[in-house]
Design an enzyme around this catalytic site. Structure first.
Site, PDB file in Angstrom:
ATOM      1  N   HIS A   1       0.809  -1.218   0.000  1.00 23.63           N
ATOM      2  CA  HIS A   1       0.000   0.000   0.000  1.00 23.63           C
ATOM      3  C   HIS A   1       0.844   1.270   0.000  1.00 23.63           C
ATOM      4  CE1 HIS A   1      -3.453  -2.599   1.827  1.00 23.63           C
ATOM      5  NE2 HIS A   1      -3.285  -2.799   0.552  1.00 23.63           N
TER       6      HIS A   1
ATOM      7  N   SER B   1      -6.591  -7.578   9.893  1.00 24.10           N
ATOM      8  CA  SER B   1      -7.987  -7.993  10.051  1.00 24.10           C
ATOM      9  C   SER B   1      -8.431  -8.849   8.871  1.00 24.10           C
ATOM     10  CB  SER B   1      -8.891  -6.762  10.181  1.00 24.10           C
ATOM     11  OG  SER B   1      -8.731  -5.931   9.058  1.00 24.10           O
TER      12      SER B   1
ATOM     13  N   PRO C   1      -4.573 -11.124  18.309  1.00 21.18           N
ATOM     14  CA  PRO C   1      -5.339 -11.342  19.542  1.00 21.18           C
ATOM     15  C   PRO C   1      -6.800 -11.651  19.273  1.00 21.18           C
ATOM     16  CG  PRO C   1      -4.558  -9.053  19.399  1.00 21.18           C
ATOM     17  CD  PRO C   1      -4.076  -9.743  18.173  1.00 21.18           C
TER      18      PRO C   1
HETATM   19  P1  NAD Z   1      -6.758  -3.339  10.541  1.00 20.39           P
HETATM   20  O1  NAD Z   1      -6.724  -2.090  11.339  1.00 20.39           O
HETATM   21  O2  NAD Z   1      -7.936  -3.619   9.697  1.00 20.39           O
HETATM   22  O3  NAD Z   1      -6.621  -4.586  11.552  1.00 20.39           O
HETATM   23  C1  NAD Z   1      -5.638  -4.648  12.543  1.00 20.39           C
HETATM   24  C2  NAD Z   1      -5.566  -6.068  13.067  1.00 20.39           C
HETATM   25  O4  NAD Z   1      -4.475  -6.173  13.947  1.00 20.39           O
HETATM   26  C3  NAD Z   1      -6.816  -6.515  13.824  1.00 20.39           C
HETATM   27  O5  NAD Z   1      -7.216  -7.789  13.363  1.00 20.39           O
HETATM   28  C4  NAD Z   1      -6.337  -6.593  15.278  1.00 20.39           C
HETATM   29  O6  NAD Z   1      -6.990  -7.619  16.012  1.00 20.39           O
HETATM   30  C5  NAD Z   1      -4.878  -6.903  15.081  1.00 20.39           C
HETATM   31  N1  NAD Z   1      -3.994  -6.497  16.179  1.00 20.39           N
HETATM   32  C6  NAD Z   1      -4.128  -5.428  17.010  1.00 20.39           C
HETATM   33  N2  NAD Z   1      -3.096  -5.369  17.856  1.00 20.39           N
HETATM   34  C7  NAD Z   1      -2.280  -6.411  17.566  1.00 20.39           C
HETATM   35  C8  NAD Z   1      -1.050  -6.871  18.080  1.00 20.39           C
HETATM   36  N3  NAD Z   1      -0.431  -6.241  19.100  1.00 20.39           N
HETATM   37  N4  NAD Z   1      -0.481  -7.976  17.535  1.00 20.39           N
HETATM   38  C9  NAD Z   1      -1.086  -8.628  16.512  1.00 20.39           C
HETATM   39  N5  NAD Z   1      -2.263  -8.230  15.970  1.00 20.39           N
HETATM   40  C10 NAD Z   1      -2.850  -7.129  16.493  1.00 20.39           C
HETATM   41  O7  NAD Z   1      -5.420  -3.376   9.704  1.00 20.39           O
HETATM   42  P2  NAD Z   1      -5.054  -4.051   8.287  1.00 20.39           P
HETATM   43  O8  NAD Z   1      -5.613  -5.431   8.213  1.00 20.39           O
HETATM   44  O9  NAD Z   1      -3.608  -3.814   8.103  1.00 20.39           O
HETATM   45  O10 NAD Z   1      -5.841  -3.255   7.154  1.00 20.39           O
HETATM   46  C11 NAD Z   1      -6.065  -1.887   7.188  1.00 20.39           C
HETATM   47  C12 NAD Z   1      -5.364  -1.002   6.214  1.00 20.39           C
HETATM   48  O11 NAD Z   1      -4.877  -0.049   7.089  1.00 20.39           O
HETATM   49  C13 NAD Z   1      -4.172  -1.420   5.427  1.00 20.39           C
HETATM   50  O12 NAD Z   1      -4.413  -1.046   4.122  1.00 20.39           O
HETATM   51  C14 NAD Z   1      -3.002  -0.528   5.933  1.00 20.39           C
HETATM   52  O13 NAD Z   1      -2.329   0.051   4.829  1.00 20.39           O
HETATM   53  C15 NAD Z   1      -3.679   0.562   6.652  1.00 20.39           C
HETATM   54  N6  NAD Z   1      -3.062   1.065   7.902  1.00 20.39           N
HETATM   55  C16 NAD Z   1      -1.703   1.066   8.070  1.00 20.39           C
HETATM   56  C17 NAD Z   1      -1.164   1.511   9.263  1.00 20.39           C
HETATM   57  C18 NAD Z   1       0.326   1.502   9.424  1.00 20.39           C
HETATM   58  O14 NAD Z   1       1.054   1.667   8.441  1.00 20.39           O
HETATM   59  N7  NAD Z   1       0.831   1.283  10.640  1.00 20.39           N
HETATM   60  C19 NAD Z   1      -1.987   1.942  10.305  1.00 20.39           C
HETATM   61  C20 NAD Z   1      -3.377   1.934  10.100  1.00 20.39           C
HETATM   62  C21 NAD Z   1      -3.887   1.473   8.887  1.00 20.39           C
END
Ligand code: NAD
Length: 247
Positions: free
Chosen positions: A120, A191, A216
Site C-alpha cells: 500500500h 484484520s 489477539p
Molecule cells: P486493521 O486495522 O484492519 O486490523 C488490525 C488487526 O491487527 C486486527 O485484526 C487486530 O486484532 C490486530 N492487532 C491489534 N493489535 C495487535 C497486536 N499487538 N499484535 C497482533 N495483531 C494485532 O489493519 P489491516 O488489516 O492492516 O488493514 C487496514 C489497512 O490499514 C491497510 O491497508 C493498511 O495500509 C492501513 N493502515 C496502516 C497503518 C500503518 O502503516 N501502521 C496503520 C493503520 C492502517
C-alpha cells in the site's frame, strides 16, 4: 510467558526454508501507531472517504495533507517494537524470506528488514501529480501544505494506495509469486478484510503452505489457518524466536 501453540509453530519454522510474512496495522499497534479498525482505530475519529480517496484529495488536498502530516508526526515519534525486530532478524536466518506489508509506516525498514514488499505504499514517499516521480520526504512537520515537487513545483500526493485505487501490479505480482513458493506463511496483525492482501494467505494455502496467524482477535482467516496464535505480535514473535534460535 506461555502462549499455547508457540512451540509447535517454532518447530514448523525450524524445518522451513522458504517463508513469507504478511503484516498489517496490528504489528505496529504496540509501537503506538493506531490501527484502522481497532478500538482506537483511525477511522473511528475520521471518515475514510473524507481523507483517503483520490476524490477527497482532488476536493481538498490541504485537508488530506494535514491528516497525513499528523500521521507522519505520530509515526516519526515511535520506534519499531520486538515484533518488527524479530522479523528483521529472521530475514538473515531463512534461505528465502519475504516480508509483505500492508503498512505504510516504514517501521519494518527502520527495524532492519530489507526484503519488503509494500503493498500500500509508504507514508515517507511522495508522488508528483504532473511527472509521477516518486521521492522520499522525511520532513515532519511538513514545511508547506500541500507540499510541492522539488523539480517542477506541482503539488505532490502521498505515495500510498487509497480506497478505490489499484495496487502497483509489479509489487502485487511479486507478492503472489512469493506466496506460491513459500512453505510457511505467517499472517500477523491484519484484520484480513482489505483485498487483494487478504487473498495472499489463501493463495499460499492452496499452493501447499502452512499458514500461521498471529492476532489477539479472530479474523475471517482464522478458521482456515493451519495454526492460530492468539496474542500480541510483540509477545509471540520473540517467544517463537527463543525456541527457534535459542536466543
Ligand atoms: P486493521 O486495522 O484492519 O486490523 C488490525 C488487526 O491487527 C486486527 O485484526 C487486530 O486484532 C490486530 N492487532 C491489534 N493489535 C495487535 C497486536 N499487538 N499484535 C497482533 N495483531 C494485532 O489493519 P489491516 O488489516 O492492516 O488493514 C487496514 C489497512 O490499514 C491497510 O491497508 C493498511 O495500509 C492501513 N493502515 C496502516 C497503518 C500503518 O502503516 N501502521 C496503520 C493503520 C492502517
Amino acid at each position: 510467558m506461555e502462549i499455547e501453540g508457540v512451540r509447535p509453530v517454532a518447530e514448523i519454522l525450524r524445518k522451513a526454508g522458504r517463508v513469507a510474512v504478511l503484516t498489517g496495522a496490528g504489528i505496529s499497534s504496540e509501537s503506538g501507531v493506531p490501527t484502522f479498525r481497532g478500538k482506537d482505530g483511525l477511522w473511528r475519529q475520521f471518515r475514510a472517504e473524507d481523507l483517503a480517496t483520490p476524490e477527497a484529495f482532488r476536493r481538498d488536498p490541504k485537508l488530506v495533507w494535514e491528516w497525513y502530516d499528523w500521521r507522519r508526526g505520530l509515526i516519526a515519534n515511535v520506534e519499531p517494537n520486538p515484533a518488527h525486530k524479530t522479523l528483521a532478524k529472521w530475514e538473515k536466518i531463512f534461505p528465502e524470506f519475504i516480508l509483505i506489508t500492508q503498512n505504510v509506516d516504514g517501521l519494518h525498514a527502520r527495524a532492519g528488514s530489507r526484503h519488503i514488499l509494500e503493498l500500500h505504499g509508504n507514508i515517507w514517499k511522495v508522488r508528483c501529480l504532473k511527472e509521477d516521480a516518486i521521492t522520499e520526504s522525511f520532513d515532519s512537520p511538513l514545511r508547506e501544505i500541500p507540499p510541492r515537487c522539488p523539480s517542477c513545483g506541482e503539488i505532490v500526493r502521498p505515495h500510498v494506495v487509497w480506497f478505490g485505487e489499484s495496487l502497483d501490479p509489479d509489487v502485487l505480482e511479486r507478492a503472489f509469486a512469493s506466496c506460491s513458493r513459500c512453505e510457511v506463511m505467517l499472517v500477523i496483525g491484519t484484520s484480513a478484510y482489505v483485498q487483494p492482501a487478504a487473498s495472499l494467505p489463501l493463495y499460499a494455502s492452496e499452493a501447499g503452505a502452512v499458514v500461521i496467524e498471529i492476532n489477539p482477535d479472530p479474523t475471517p482467516l482464522t478458521s482456515s489457518a493451519s495454526h492460530s496464535l492468539k496474542g500480541k505480535a510483540g509477545d509471540i514473535l520473540p517467544l517463537i524466536d527463543q525456541f527457534l534460535t535459542g536466543s
